[in-house]
Design a protein around this motif. Structure first.
Motif, PDB file in Angstrom:
ATOM      1  N   GLY A 282       2.823   1.286  -3.394  1.00 32.97           N
ATOM      2  CA  GLY A 282       1.720   1.713  -4.546  1.00 32.97           C
ATOM      3  C   GLY A 282       1.392   3.440  -4.537  1.00 32.97           C
ATOM      4  N   SER A 283       1.190   3.927  -3.280  1.00 30.88           N
ATOM      5  CA  SER A 283       0.602   4.973  -3.102  1.00 30.88           C
ATOM      6  C   SER A 283       1.563   5.928  -3.353  1.00 30.88           C
ATOM      7  CB  SER A 283      -0.095   5.120  -1.552  1.00 30.88           C
ATOM      8  OG  SER A 283      -1.012   4.175  -1.307  1.00 30.88           O
TER       9      SER A 283
ATOM     10  N   GLU B 214      -2.148  -2.660  -5.533  1.00 28.65           N
ATOM     11  CA  GLU B 214      -3.477  -2.236  -5.456  1.00 28.65           C
ATOM     12  C   GLU B 214      -4.296  -3.442  -4.751  1.00 28.65           C
ATOM     13  OE1 GLU B 214      -7.412  -0.603  -7.524  1.00 28.65           O
ATOM     14  OE2 GLU B 214      -5.709  -1.218  -8.852  1.00 28.65           O
TER      15      GLU B 214
ATOM     16  N   THR C  60      -1.262  -3.299 -10.138  1.00 29.93           N
ATOM     17  CA  THR C  60      -2.237  -4.059  -9.963  1.00 29.93           C
ATOM     18  C   THR C  60      -2.071  -4.935  -8.790  1.00 29.93           C
ATOM     19  OG1 THR C  60      -3.121  -4.411 -12.162  1.00 29.93           O
ATOM     20  CG2 THR C  60      -3.962  -5.984 -10.702  1.00 29.93           C
TER      21      THR C  60
ATOM     22  N   LEU D 200       0.863  -1.055   0.062  1.00 30.19           N
ATOM     23  CA  LEU D 200      -0.085  -0.085   0.022  1.00 30.19           C
ATOM     24  C   LEU D 200       0.767   1.266  -0.148  1.00 30.19           C
ATOM     25  CD1 LEU D 200      -2.838   1.435   0.313  1.00 30.19           C
ATOM     26  CD2 LEU D 200      -2.561   1.176   2.599  1.00 30.19           C
TER      27      LEU D 200
ATOM     28  N   ASN E 112      -4.888  -3.156  -0.810  1.00 34.72           N
ATOM     29  CA  ASN E 112      -6.318  -2.956  -0.508  1.00 34.72           C
ATOM     30  C   ASN E 112      -6.914  -4.113   0.698  1.00 34.72           C
ATOM     31  OD1 ASN E 112      -6.817  -0.965  -2.084  1.00 34.72           O
ATOM     32  ND2 ASN E 112      -7.737  -2.347  -3.546  1.00 34.72           N
TER      33      ASN E 112
ATOM     34  N   ASP F  45       2.806   6.144  -7.271  1.00 31.81           N
ATOM     35  CA  ASP F  45       1.652   6.846  -7.978  1.00 31.81           C
ATOM     36  C   ASP F  45       1.207   8.255  -8.218  1.00 31.81           C
ATOM     37  OD1 ASP F  45      -0.019   5.898 -10.258  1.00 31.81           O
ATOM     38  OD2 ASP F  45      -1.817   5.952  -8.899  1.00 31.81           O
TER      39      ASP F  45
END
Length: 316
Positions: free
Chosen positions: A54-55, A202, A199, A51, A206, A58
């Motif tokens: 990726g956060s 994410e 992907t 998380l 999540n 991006d």
């Protein structure tokens, strides 16, 4: 206003639903005794790093540096943290790690799970950007400080040089810190994330919030959450009332902010304590029961305090 109330309930009720599911599974002994710790390990070492990376990877760095928003939200956290630590040292004495967690649970907002949908409904895309920025501050800065404090507590009693060395080694090996820094570096490179990687990040990221909430439910089996309730109510009051008040003062009176950013900073500061505080507490074996109680109590009370806050801010 009805839409806002529905939004608050729609993000609060699932929180309790997931914790209740974990509690019922624990009571039924469907999973083994170490299932909670294993699930917590998955969150800490796999889901949260995905998380964080990726956060950060991006989001272009230029979008993150909204200084009025950063200073109002971050300043509100800092003032509340220092105030809570001062009170804890006088009225709720404990070891260094316990006092540190007292302060951390008073400022760590559930920005990701609750803040993003609430700000999106209230302010649209501009609210989402503010939610991302405050989530980065919460995840990277607050957690980074928490890791430093808890690593210091873990090695307390050693010589200062040994403590500094051990804390540095702990930070260098910490998956949350490493993943956040890796994400920042990747964002700085300007390269897009390959779609399979994005992907994976994410999907795995999540899973962090529901897995952490489920682990809280497992932990609650056989525990008395009324222990230390005076401290729990005090911390919840700091989180839901003092933090947003200090943030509002900084935003309006000190920084002269107006519009969506000011309101978003206040709302994010007023959110209940996030489940990651339980993950951090259990990982270091300190303040686990109190952190769990604060998450539960602050989430329940936030239905009332957030509703009142939205009215005061004039959010329809």
């Amino acid at each position: 206003m009805r839409a806002v109330m529905n939004a608050i309930l729609n993000v609060v009720l699932p929180v309790f639903g997931i914790m209740l599911a974990g509690y019922l599974v624990g009571r039924a002994r469907i999973l083994g005794e170490d299932s909670g710790r294993a699930l917590n390990g998955f969150v800490y070492y796999v889901a949260l790093p995905a998380l964080f990376f990726g956060s950060m990877a991006d989001v272009p760095l230029a979008r993150i540096f909204n200084w009025p928003l950063i200073l109002s939200f971050g300043g509100g956290l800092l003032v509340t943290f220092l105030f809570s630590i001062a009170v804890a040292l006088v009225f709720f004495r404990g070891r260094f790690g316990e006092v540190s967690m007292h302060g951390l649970t008073a400022i760590f907002s559930n920005t990701g799970y609750m803040g993003v949908p609430l700000l999106q409904i209230a302010f649209g895309q501009q609210g989402v950007l503010a939610a991302v920025i405050t989530t980065v501050i919460t995840a990277v800065v607050v957690i980074g400080i928490g890791v430093i404090l808890l690593e210091t507590d873990r090695h307390q009693g050693s010589a200062p040089r040994v403590i500094a060395r051990n804390v540095s080694l702990g930070l260098a090996k910490n998956p949350l810190i490493l993943s956040a820094l890796a994400g920042i570096l990747y964002s700085w490179s300007g390269l897009p994330l390959p779609q399979p990687v994005a992907t994976f990040m994410e999907l795995t990221g999540n899973a962090a919030a529901p897995a952490a909430l489920f682990a809280i439910g497992l932990f609650m089996v056989g525990k008395s959450l009324t222990e230390g309730m005076r401290e729990v109510v005090w911390i919840s009051s700091l989180k839901l009332l003092v933090a947003p008040l200090v943030t509002a003062w900084l935003a309006y009176s000190v920084l002269g902010m107006q519009g969506v950013d000011a309101k978003a900073a206040i709302i994010q500061a007023a959110l209940p304590t996030g489940a990651l505080m339980f993950v951090l507490a259990q990982q270091y074996g300190v303040y686990v029961q109190r952190a769990t109680s604060v998450i539960l109590v602050s989430t329940v009370l936030s239905v009332l305090t957030l509703s009142a806050l939205f009215v005061l801010l004039g959010v329809q």
